[in-house]
Write a protein that holds these residues in place. Structure first.
Motif, short mmCIF file in Angstrom:
data_model
loop_
_atom_site.label_atom_id
_atom_site.label_comp_id
_atom_site.label_asym_id
_atom_site.label_seq_id
_atom_site.Cartn_x
_atom_site.Cartn_y
_atom_site.Cartn_z
N ASP A 60 0.86 -1.19 0.00
CA ASP A 60 0.00 0.00 0.00
C ASP A 60 0.89 1.23 0.00
O ASP A 60 1.78 1.38 0.84
CB ASP A 60 -0.91 -0.01 1.26
CG ASP A 60 -1.92 1.14 1.20
OD1 ASP A 60 -1.54 2.26 1.59
OD2 ASP A 60 -3.02 0.92 0.65
N LEU A 61 0.63 2.09 -1.03
CA LEU A 61 1.52 3.22 -1.23
C LEU A 61 1.44 4.20 -0.07
O LEU A 61 2.48 4.74 0.37
CB LEU A 61 1.20 3.94 -2.56
CG LEU A 61 1.40 3.11 -3.84
CD1 LEU A 61 1.02 3.93 -5.05
CD2 LEU A 61 2.83 2.62 -3.95
N ARG A 62 0.24 4.50 0.43
CA ARG A 62 0.07 5.49 1.49
C ARG A 62 0.67 4.97 2.79
O ARG A 62 1.33 5.72 3.51
CB ARG A 62 -1.42 5.81 1.67
CG ARG A 62 -2.00 6.69 0.59
CD ARG A 62 -1.40 8.10 0.66
NE ARG A 62 -1.93 8.98 -0.37
CZ ARG A 62 -1.58 10.22 -0.50
NH1 ARG A 62 -0.64 10.72 0.29
NH2 ARG A 62 -2.09 10.95 -1.45
N GLN A 65 4.54 4.78 2.57
CA GLN A 65 5.14 5.91 1.81
C GLN A 65 6.55 6.20 2.30
O GLN A 65 7.46 6.39 1.50
CB GLN A 65 4.26 7.16 1.99
CG GLN A 65 4.79 8.38 1.25
CD GLN A 65 3.89 9.59 1.40
OE1 GLN A 65 2.82 9.51 2.09
NE2 GLN A 65 4.28 10.69 0.81
N GLU A 87 0.80 8.18 -7.19
CA GLU A 87 -0.36 7.37 -6.82
C GLU A 87 -1.38 7.46 -7.96
O GLU A 87 -1.66 8.54 -8.51
CB GLU A 87 -0.97 7.86 -5.51
CG GLU A 87 -2.10 6.96 -5.01
CD GLU A 87 -2.69 7.47 -3.71
OE1 GLU A 87 -3.33 6.69 -3.07
OE2 GLU A 87 -2.47 8.66 -3.40
N ILE A 94 4.14 10.12 -4.29
CA ILE A 94 4.34 9.40 -3.05
C ILE A 94 5.80 9.42 -2.65
O ILE A 94 6.13 9.63 -1.48
CB ILE A 94 3.84 7.94 -3.19
CG1 ILE A 94 2.36 7.91 -3.58
CG2 ILE A 94 4.09 7.16 -1.91
CD1 ILE A 94 1.45 8.59 -2.56
N ASP A 154 -2.83 1.69 -10.63
CA ASP A 154 -2.47 1.73 -9.23
C ASP A 154 -1.38 2.77 -8.98
O ASP A 154 -1.47 3.54 -8.01
CB ASP A 154 -1.99 0.35 -8.76
CG ASP A 154 -3.14 -0.67 -8.77
OD1 ASP A 154 -4.27 -0.27 -8.48
OD2 ASP A 154 -2.87 -1.82 -9.14
N TYR A 155 -0.37 2.81 -9.85
CA TYR A 155 0.69 3.81 -9.65
C TYR A 155 1.38 4.03 -11.00
O TYR A 155 1.30 3.22 -11.93
CB TYR A 155 1.71 3.36 -8.59
CG TYR A 155 2.33 2.01 -8.85
CD1 TYR A 155 3.51 1.93 -9.61
CD2 TYR A 155 1.77 0.83 -8.33
CE1 TYR A 155 4.08 0.70 -9.84
CE2 TYR A 155 2.34 -0.39 -8.58
CZ TYR A 155 3.51 -0.45 -9.33
OH TYR A 155 4.07 -1.67 -9.57
#
Length: 602
Positions: A60-62, A65, A87, A94, A154-155
């Motif tokens: 999960d990017l967040r 991070q 993101e 990110i 997704d990114y």
């Protein structure tokens, strides 16, 4: 001219090399640029797919991070490269190798068009100029990933790479290439100069020799140094020179022969072109017509010939030679020459009339001989006709009864005898002339004393002198006058001249005979105080059958051939016979023959 060609060849060679090197330089620069851009693209792709994706994949990017930022910072990224992770939903940055971009909207600091384009194309690439004052190029690449197999991204891995190093390298390479090109051009100019010289120098040599050939020097040859086209050209030049020299020599020889023939031929010749201009004539032509070179210079043939005969004008020549009419024209010149002109046309290869040739023959002598022959026949016929008529008429009279009268018959027979003697004398003289003309006379040339011959001839004519009681003045030198002569025929000449002097001198007239020597010539002069000869007849007294007073000559028994025979005999002795006379005052005949100084007389 040839130097100009050489310079043109050098310039052309320079331009071709210059253009070729520019093309090659552009091609090399383009390929070099493409190669380095491919390296950058490949480098970015490897970093994005193999390095950055390993950090952000399946997390999960967040929530992660900070960890992603730390891992991204720890990874070794080549200098000049900048990597950012965006993101998919919010388009927030990110993580980034440029920490100033973290937590910022990607559209604010990165190329929006590249980001948006990556959503549909997965991979997007764009080269742009830098936005600051450094003015360098930047390559942008964006890679979009969908990890959950849904239609949402997704990114996005966004990479930027500075191309400044590449283009600086390209600039330096271009400069090096330009320097190499200049050096290469300088070398090619020098090579071009010598290469062009290898072409133009032989051509220049050929040109100089060709110029000398044009001025008449056909001994020119070139030295062949190679087997290439220039060498073959030189060989062909030498072959051409030899053939041309040989051909011109043959033409010159033939022309010399023709000129010699035309200039020395007795007949006159003139050639006319189709426009009526004189293109050639020989010296006999102007001599026969009695004109000069100045009279025909710059004039047409018709203007020259019109004064002699209109039948010889160019149009008349074409008309005569094109028909079956006589192709000869006989005319008389101003100085009384009789000429026969033979006409002919000459044509070109196509059969067209190119001009005409007229050949002039002097037939004055032949015409004169023909006239003399006709006159001779007429004279002989006339001379024979008179005694024959007399004999015939007297004979017929005798046969008709005159024989009964003895005194008349005797008279007639004496006339017949006299006329027979005249015919016999005439035939004898004619035979003698014929023998002289045809060289059938037997000559008995011997050394003689001319004084003795003259004295013997006078003694034989002494009776005739006494008959007419004429005074003879004989003047002989004290010494011998030696000559080589035929005694009988020379006496015949002397007796003929003395006889004429007696005949045509009145009784008790004066006759003077003298012998002398002048300049190795013996001279015999027979002068009388007789009737003389008219001035207009003096030049003709030696012609055959010519009589000054025909009636009186016949009465005195002359045939008109004596002086002609005398002249022929004296000429056979290598001498001459002349006459001076004045009507009413007498005549003087003079014989001259060479003195004999070869041997002493016995």
């Amino acid at each position: 001219m040839l130097k100009s060609i050489r310079y043109k060849l050098i310039v052309l060679y320079f331009l071709l090399v210059f253009i070729a090197m520019i093309i090659v330089g552009v091609f090399i620069t383009d390929q070099f640029e493409k190669y380095h851009l491919d390296l950058v693209r490949e480098q970015i792709t490897i970093i994005s797919n193999n390095v950055v994706r390993d950090i952000v994949q399946d997390i999960d990017l967040r929530e992660n991070q900070q960890e992603i930022q730390q891992n991204l910072t720890r990874r070794t990224i080549p200098s000049g490269y900048e990597i950012s992770v965006i993101e998919g939903g919010s388009y927030d940055i990110i993580a980034s190798t440029n920490t100033e971009f973290v937590e910022r909207k990607s559209f604010e600091v990165l190329e929006k068009s590249v980001i948006l384009s990556s959503l549909s194309n997965r991979i997007t690439e764009l080269d742009t100029e830098s936005s600051d004052n450094n003015n360098y190029r930047v390559k942008h690449m964006a890679f979009s990933f969908m990890e959950n197999d849904e239609n949402e991204v997704d990114y996005i891995i966004y990479a930027r790479a500075s191309l400044d190093t590449i283009y600086r390298t390209l600039s330096k390479s271009t400069l090096i290439l330009i320097q190499g090109t200049v050096i290469a051009l300088f070398i090619t100019i020098i090579l071009g100069y010598f290469i062009s010289g290898s072409i133009t120098v032989p051509i220049n040599t050929l040109t100089v020799k060709a110029l000398k050939m044009a001025k008449g020097d056909f001994s020119q040859r070139v030295h062949v140094k190679s087997d290439d086209e220039i060498g073959q050209l030189g060989s062909m030049f030498n072959y051409l020179t030899e053939k041309l020299d040989s051909t011109l020599l043959e033409i010159s020889s033939e022309k010399s022969k023709l000129d010699a023939i035309l200039n020395h031929m007795a007949d006159g010749l003139v050639a006319i072109d189709r426009s009526g201009k004189i293109i050639h004539h020989n010296p006999s032509f102007v001599k026969m017509l009695g004109i000069s070179e100045r009279d025909i210079q710059g004039k047409s043939y018709d203007r020259v010939i019109r004064a002699f005969s209109k039948e010889l004008e160019f149009s008349s020549i074409i008309q005569k030679t094109s028909s079956d009419s006589d192709k000869n024209v006989i005319f008389e010149t101003r100085d009384k020459k009789i000429l026969n002109a033979s006409l002919a046309l000459f044509r070109d290869d196509l059969g067209r009339t190119s001009g005409a040739i007229v050949v002039f023959q002097d037939i004055t002598e032949s015409q004169k001989l023909d006239n003399m022959r006709r006159e001779f026949v007429a004279n002989v016929s006339h001379e024979l006709k008179t005694p024959i008529t007399t004999i015939k008429s007297y004979t017929e009279t005798l046969l008709d009864g005159a024989l009964e009268d003895s005194s008349l018959a005797r008279n007639f027979l004496e006339v017949i005898e006299k006329e027979s003697d005249r015919m016999s004398s005439l035939v004898k003289d004619l035979l003698q002339l014929s023998h002289i003309d045809y060289k059938k006379v037997n000559w008995d040339f011997r050394p003689l004393d001319l004084k003795e011959v003259v004295e013997d001839s006078i003694s034989k004519m002494d009776m005739y002198f006494k008959e007419k009681k004429q005074n003879l003045d004989l003047n002989l030198p004290p010494n011998e006058v030696r000559v080589v002569a035929d005694r009988v025929k020379f006496e015949q000449v002397l007796i003929n001249l003395i006889s004429n002097a007696i005949k045509y001198t009145q009784p008790r007239g004066n006759i003077k005979i003298s012998v002398d020597t002048v300049d190795n010539f013996a001279l015999v002069k027979i002068a009388d105080s007789g009737i003389g000869i008219p001035k207009e007849d003096v030049s003709r007294v030696f012609e055959r059958f010519y009589r000054v007073d025909k009636g009186r000559s016949r009465v005195q028994g002359g045939t008109g051939l004596g002086l002609s025979i005398a002249k022929n005999i004296i000429e056979e002795h290598g001498g001459d016979i002349t006459v001076k006379s004045e009507l009413g005052k007498g005549s003087e005949f003079m014989i001259s023959i060479p003195v004999d100084n070869s041997v002493d007389m016995l």
